[in-house]
Design a protein around this motif. Structure first.
Motif, PDB file in Angstrom:
ATOM      1  N   ILE A  11       0.842  -1.207   0.000  1.00  0.00           N
ATOM      2  CA  ILE A  11       0.000   0.000   0.000  1.00  0.00           C
ATOM      3  C   ILE A  11       0.873   1.252   0.000  1.00  0.00           C
ATOM      4  CG2 ILE A  11      -1.695   1.340   1.323  1.00  0.00           C
ATOM      5  CD1 ILE A  11      -2.849  -1.156  -0.112  1.00  0.00           C
ATOM      6  N   VAL A  12       1.916   1.275   0.814  1.00  0.00           N
ATOM      7  CA  VAL A  12       2.843   2.417   0.856  1.00  0.00           C
ATOM      8  C   VAL A  12       3.499   2.600  -0.510  1.00  0.00           C
ATOM      9  CG1 VAL A  12       5.038   3.232   1.821  1.00  0.00           C
ATOM     10  CG2 VAL A  12       3.238   2.372   3.340  1.00  0.00           C
ATOM     11  N   GLU A  13       3.981   1.517  -1.103  1.00  0.00           N
ATOM     12  CA  GLU A  13       4.595   1.599  -2.431  1.00  0.00           C
ATOM     13  C   GLU A  13       3.597   2.078  -3.482  1.00  0.00           C
ATOM     14  OE1 GLU A  13       6.156  -2.330  -3.056  1.00  0.00           O
ATOM     15  OE2 GLU A  13       7.637  -2.097  -1.453  1.00  0.00           O
ATOM     16  N   LEU A  59       1.462   6.023  -7.290  1.00  0.00           N
ATOM     17  CA  LEU A  59       0.290   6.762  -7.773  1.00  0.00           C
ATOM     18  C   LEU A  59       0.496   8.272  -7.739  1.00  0.00           C
ATOM     19  CD1 LEU A  59      -2.655   4.716  -6.223  1.00  0.00           C
ATOM     20  CD2 LEU A  59      -2.077   4.927  -8.651  1.00  0.00           C
ATOM     21  N   TYR A  60       1.255   8.760  -6.757  1.00  0.00           N
ATOM     22  CA  TYR A  60       1.434  10.196  -6.584  1.00  0.00           C
ATOM     23  C   TYR A  60       2.837  10.671  -6.927  1.00  0.00           C
ATOM     24  CZ  TYR A  60      -3.136   9.996  -4.502  1.00  0.00           C
ATOM     25  OH  TYR A  60      -4.468   9.805  -4.311  1.00  0.00           O
ATOM     26  N   ARG A  61       3.634   9.815  -7.569  1.00  0.00           N
ATOM     27  CA  ARG A  61       5.016  10.176  -7.919  1.00  0.00           C
ATOM     28  C   ARG A  61       5.082  11.495  -8.683  1.00  0.00           C
ATOM     29  NH1 ARG A  61       9.670   7.943  -7.729  1.00  0.00           N
ATOM     30  NH2 ARG A  61       8.855   5.900  -7.191  1.00  0.00           N
ATOM     31  N   ASN A  62       4.245  11.669  -9.680  1.00  0.00           N
ATOM     32  CA  ASN A  62       4.256  12.887 -10.485  1.00  0.00           C
ATOM     33  C   ASN A  62       3.955  14.121  -9.635  1.00  0.00           C
ATOM     34  OD1 ASN A  62       4.514  14.221 -13.047  1.00  0.00           O
ATOM     35  ND2 ASN A  62       2.292  14.499 -13.004  1.00  0.00           N
ATOM     36  N   GLU A  63       2.964  14.010  -8.756  1.00  0.00           N
ATOM     37  CA  GLU A  63       2.633  15.128  -7.858  1.00  0.00           C
ATOM     38  C   GLU A  63       3.780  15.422  -6.903  1.00  0.00           C
ATOM     39  OE1 GLU A  63      -1.311  13.661  -9.271  1.00  0.00           O
ATOM     40  OE2 GLU A  63       0.556  12.731  -8.687  1.00  0.00           O
ATOM     41  N   GLY A  80      -2.019   3.374   9.584  1.00  0.00           N
ATOM     42  CA  GLY A  80      -1.604   3.277  10.973  1.00  0.00           C
ATOM     43  C   GLY A  80      -0.256   3.951  11.166  1.00  0.00           C
ATOM     44  N   ASN A  81       0.147   4.114  12.406  1.00  0.00           N
ATOM     45  CA  ASN A  81       1.405   4.800  12.703  1.00  0.00           C
ATOM     46  C   ASN A  81       2.613   4.134  12.053  1.00  0.00           C
ATOM     47  OD1 ASN A  81       0.229   6.834  14.163  1.00  0.00           O
ATOM     48  ND2 ASN A  81       0.466   5.807  16.120  1.00  0.00           N
ATOM     49  N   GLU A  82       2.663   2.821  12.061  1.00  0.00           N
ATOM     50  CA  GLU A  82       3.793   2.107  11.452  1.00  0.00           C
ATOM     51  C   GLU A  82       3.875   2.395   9.955  1.00  0.00           C
ATOM     52  OE1 GLU A  82       5.126  -2.486  10.765  1.00  0.00           O
ATOM     53  OE2 GLU A  82       4.163  -1.998  12.668  1.00  0.00           O
ATOM     54  N   GLN A  83       2.732   2.389   9.288  1.00  0.00           N
ATOM     55  CA  GLN A  83       2.705   2.665   7.852  1.00  0.00           C
ATOM     56  C   GLN A  83       2.990   4.132   7.558  1.00  0.00           C
ATOM     57  OE1 GLN A  83       0.000   0.879   9.350  1.00  0.00           O
ATOM     58  NE2 GLN A  83       1.233  -0.933   8.958  1.00  0.00           N
ATOM     59  N   LEU A  84       2.537   5.033   8.427  1.00  0.00           N
ATOM     60  CA  LEU A  84       2.842   6.453   8.241  1.00  0.00           C
ATOM     61  C   LEU A  84       4.344   6.686   8.310  1.00  0.00           C
ATOM     62  CD1 LEU A  84       0.077   8.208  10.386  1.00  0.00           C
ATOM     63  CD2 LEU A  84       0.260   8.154   7.894  1.00  0.00           C
ATOM     64  N   PHE A  85       4.995   6.043   9.264  1.00  0.00           N
ATOM     65  CA  PHE A  85       6.438   6.206   9.387  1.00  0.00           C
ATOM     66  C   PHE A  85       7.148   5.622   8.168  1.00  0.00           C
ATOM     67  CE2 PHE A  85      10.687   4.967  10.867  1.00  0.00           C
ATOM     68  CZ  PHE A  85      11.167   6.232  11.166  1.00  0.00           C
ATOM     69  N   SER A  86       6.690   4.476   7.699  1.00  0.00           N
ATOM     70  CA  SER A  86       7.267   3.865   6.504  1.00  0.00           C
ATOM     71  C   SER A  86       7.102   4.785   5.295  1.00  0.00           C
ATOM     72  CB  SER A  86       6.593   2.516   6.241  1.00  0.00           C
ATOM     73  OG  SER A  86       7.098   1.926   5.078  1.00  0.00           O
ATOM     74  N   GLU A 123       9.477   7.737   5.557  1.00  0.00           N
ATOM     75  CA  GLU A 123      10.844   7.372   5.171  1.00  0.00           C
ATOM     76  C   GLU A 123      11.018   7.347   3.653  1.00  0.00           C
ATOM     77  OE1 GLU A 123      11.288   3.658   7.387  1.00  0.00           O
ATOM     78  OE2 GLU A 123      12.912   4.636   8.491  1.00  0.00           O
ATOM     79  N   VAL A 124      10.062   6.758   2.953  1.00  0.00           N
ATOM     80  CA  VAL A 124      10.155   6.664   1.494  1.00  0.00           C
ATOM     81  C   VAL A 124      10.102   8.050   0.858  1.00  0.00           C
ATOM     82  CG1 VAL A 124       9.005   5.824  -0.597  1.00  0.00           C
ATOM     83  CG2 VAL A 124       9.197   4.335   1.397  1.00  0.00           C
ATOM     84  N   ILE A 125       9.164   8.880   1.295  1.00  0.00           N
ATOM     85  CA  ILE A 125       9.014  10.218   0.695  1.00  0.00           C
ATOM     86  C   ILE A 125      10.245  11.075   0.975  1.00  0.00           C
ATOM     87  CG2 ILE A 125       7.699  12.376   0.775  1.00  0.00           C
ATOM     88  CD1 ILE A 125       5.182  10.679   1.200  1.00  0.00           C
ATOM     89  N   THR A 126      10.733  11.074   2.210  1.00  0.00           N
ATOM     90  CA  THR A 126      11.887  11.917   2.522  1.00  0.00           C
ATOM     91  C   THR A 126      13.156  11.437   1.833  1.00  0.00           C
ATOM     92  OG1 THR A 126      12.298  10.727   4.592  1.00  0.00           O
ATOM     93  CG2 THR A 126      11.003  12.754   4.731  1.00  0.00           C
ATOM     94  N   THR A 127      13.259  10.146   1.570  1.00  0.00           N
ATOM     95  CA  THR A 127      14.427   9.598   0.883  1.00  0.00           C
ATOM     96  C   THR A 127      14.416   9.916  -0.604  1.00  0.00           C
ATOM     97  OG1 THR A 127      14.589   7.791   2.476  1.00  0.00           O
ATOM     98  CG2 THR A 127      15.687   7.466   0.360  1.00  0.00           C
ATOM     99  N   HIS A 128      13.257   9.797  -1.237  1.00  0.00           N
ATOM    100  CA  HIS A 128      13.176   9.897  -2.700  1.00  0.00           C
ATOM    101  C   HIS A 128      12.736  11.261  -3.235  1.00  0.00           C
ATOM    102  CE1 HIS A 128      14.144   5.721  -3.110  1.00  0.00           C
ATOM    103  NE2 HIS A 128      13.133   5.365  -2.331  1.00  0.00           N
ATOM    104  N   PHE A 129      12.178  12.098  -2.397  1.00  0.00           N
ATOM    105  CA  PHE A 129      11.662  13.387  -2.864  1.00  0.00           C
ATOM    106  C   PHE A 129      12.229  14.501  -1.991  1.00  0.00           C
ATOM    107  CE2 PHE A 129       8.585  10.059  -3.801  1.00  0.00           C
ATOM    108  CZ  PHE A 129       8.498  10.176  -5.175  1.00  0.00           C
ATOM    109  N   LYS A 130      13.447  14.899  -2.301  1.00  0.00           N
ATOM    110  CA  LYS A 130      14.165  15.898  -1.495  1.00  0.00           C
ATOM    111  C   LYS A 130      13.526  17.283  -1.583  1.00  0.00           C
ATOM    112  CE  LYS A 130      17.423  13.010  -0.336  1.00  0.00           C
ATOM    113  NZ  LYS A 130      17.496  12.423   0.958  1.00  0.00           N
TER     114      LYS A 130
END
Length: 96
Positions: free
Chosen positions: A13-15, A20-24, A40-46, A49-56
């Motif tokens: 779901i996170v991936e 789905l929103y990569r372009n945005e 949930g909190n675990e998925q929000l943190f995951s 991590e992905v957004i902050t790593t890949h979308f500076k």
């Protein structure tokens, strides 16, 4: 339900959200906010991590009035950041 299956499901779901929103995420302009809920909190943190790593180009936070740390922000502070419009803000809500 098997914990491994559930973990893999939520990781998918996170991936999916990121794809789905990569372009945005890549083309967001300063002052733009994006709200993502329903995780949930675990998925929000995951997801954080992905957004902050890949979308500076994005400042990314989890809205939570009770938690503190690099990835948490209060709703009031989020509004202040949006008004300053230096960067785009992506945020997720943690409901307790």
């Amino acid at each position: 339900m098997d914990v491994n299956i559930l973990t893999r499901y939520y990781q998918y779901i996170v991936e999916l959200i990121v794809e789905l929103y990569r372009n945005e995420f890549e083309n967001a302009k300063p002052g733009h906010c994006m709200k993502i809920t329903g995780l949930g909190n675990e998925q929000l943190f995951s997801l954080w991590e992905v957004i902050t790593t890949h979308f500076k180009n994005l400042d990314t936070y989890i809205v939570d009035e009770t938690q503190q740390g690099n990835y948490y922000i209060s709703a009031t502070k989020l509004i202040e950041l949006q008004k300053s419009a230096e960067k785009t803000v992506a945020y997720s809500c943690s409901f307790k």
